[in-house]
Motif scaffolding. Structure first.
Motif, PDB file in Angstrom:
ATOM      1  N   ARG A  36       0.843  -1.187   0.000  1.00 22.42           N
ATOM      2  CA  ARG A  36       0.000   0.000   0.000  1.00 22.42           C
ATOM      3  C   ARG A  36       0.880   1.239   0.000  1.00 22.42           C
ATOM      4  N   SER A  58       1.114   5.404   0.221  1.00 25.36           N
ATOM      5  CA  SER A  58       0.403   6.514   0.842  1.00 25.36           C
ATOM      6  C   SER A  58       0.908   7.826   0.262  1.00 25.36           C
ATOM      7  N   TYR A  86      -4.423   6.808  -0.610  1.00 22.64           N
ATOM      8  CA  TYR A  86      -3.757   5.510  -0.609  1.00 22.64           C
ATOM      9  C   TYR A  86      -3.899   4.820  -1.959  1.00 22.64           C
ATOM     10  N   GLN A  88      -3.745   0.850  -2.770  1.00 25.11           N
ATOM     11  CA  GLN A  88      -3.559  -0.548  -2.403  1.00 25.11           C
ATOM     12  C   GLN A  88      -3.291  -1.347  -3.667  1.00 25.11           C
TER      13      GLN A  88
END
Length: 123
Positions: A18, A20, A79, A81
């Motif tokens: 993930r 950020s 984010y 993912q």
């Protein structure tokens, strides 16, 4: 708006990660946010984008079903993912911000950029 992307690293094929993107200097709540990637020797390409409210998301066909973009406006963070990673997604990943949703997949339409974070997927 200052953007800082982080969370990249070395991952084996099939794994997950993930990314950020943290905003500072101004709230990101009014901005459309996008993720782009650039592999060595290639042009920067669109990966995903999300509307300011988070109710609309957009993906490049190459990542649809494997990448998920989301945002937490309370944390001023977006984010990305990434699941079922493949070696071909190895690149530097950049987050970016713009005010309008139009041309969300065009890197030239974004006003602010983070510094990029490297993702390497090993086979």
């Amino acid at each position: 708006v200052q953007l800082q992307a982080f969370g990249g690293g070395l991952v084996q094929a099939g794994g997950s990660l993930r990314l950020s993107c943290a905003g500072s200097g101004r709230t990101l709540v009014t901005y459309v946010m996008g993720w782009f990637r650039q592999a060595p020797g290639k042009e920067r390409e669109f990966a995903a984008a999300i509307s300011w409210s988070g109710d609309r998301t957009y993906y490049a066909n190459s990542v649809k079903g494997r990448f998920t973009i989301s945002r937490d406006n309370a944390k001023n963070t977006v984010y990305l993912q990434m699941d079922t990673l493949k070696p071909e997604v190895t690149a530097v990943y950049y987050c970016a911000a713009k005010l309008e949703i139009r041309d969300y997949d065009q890197h030239w339409s974004y006003d602010y950029w983070g510094q990029g974070t490297q993702l390497t997927v090993s086979s």
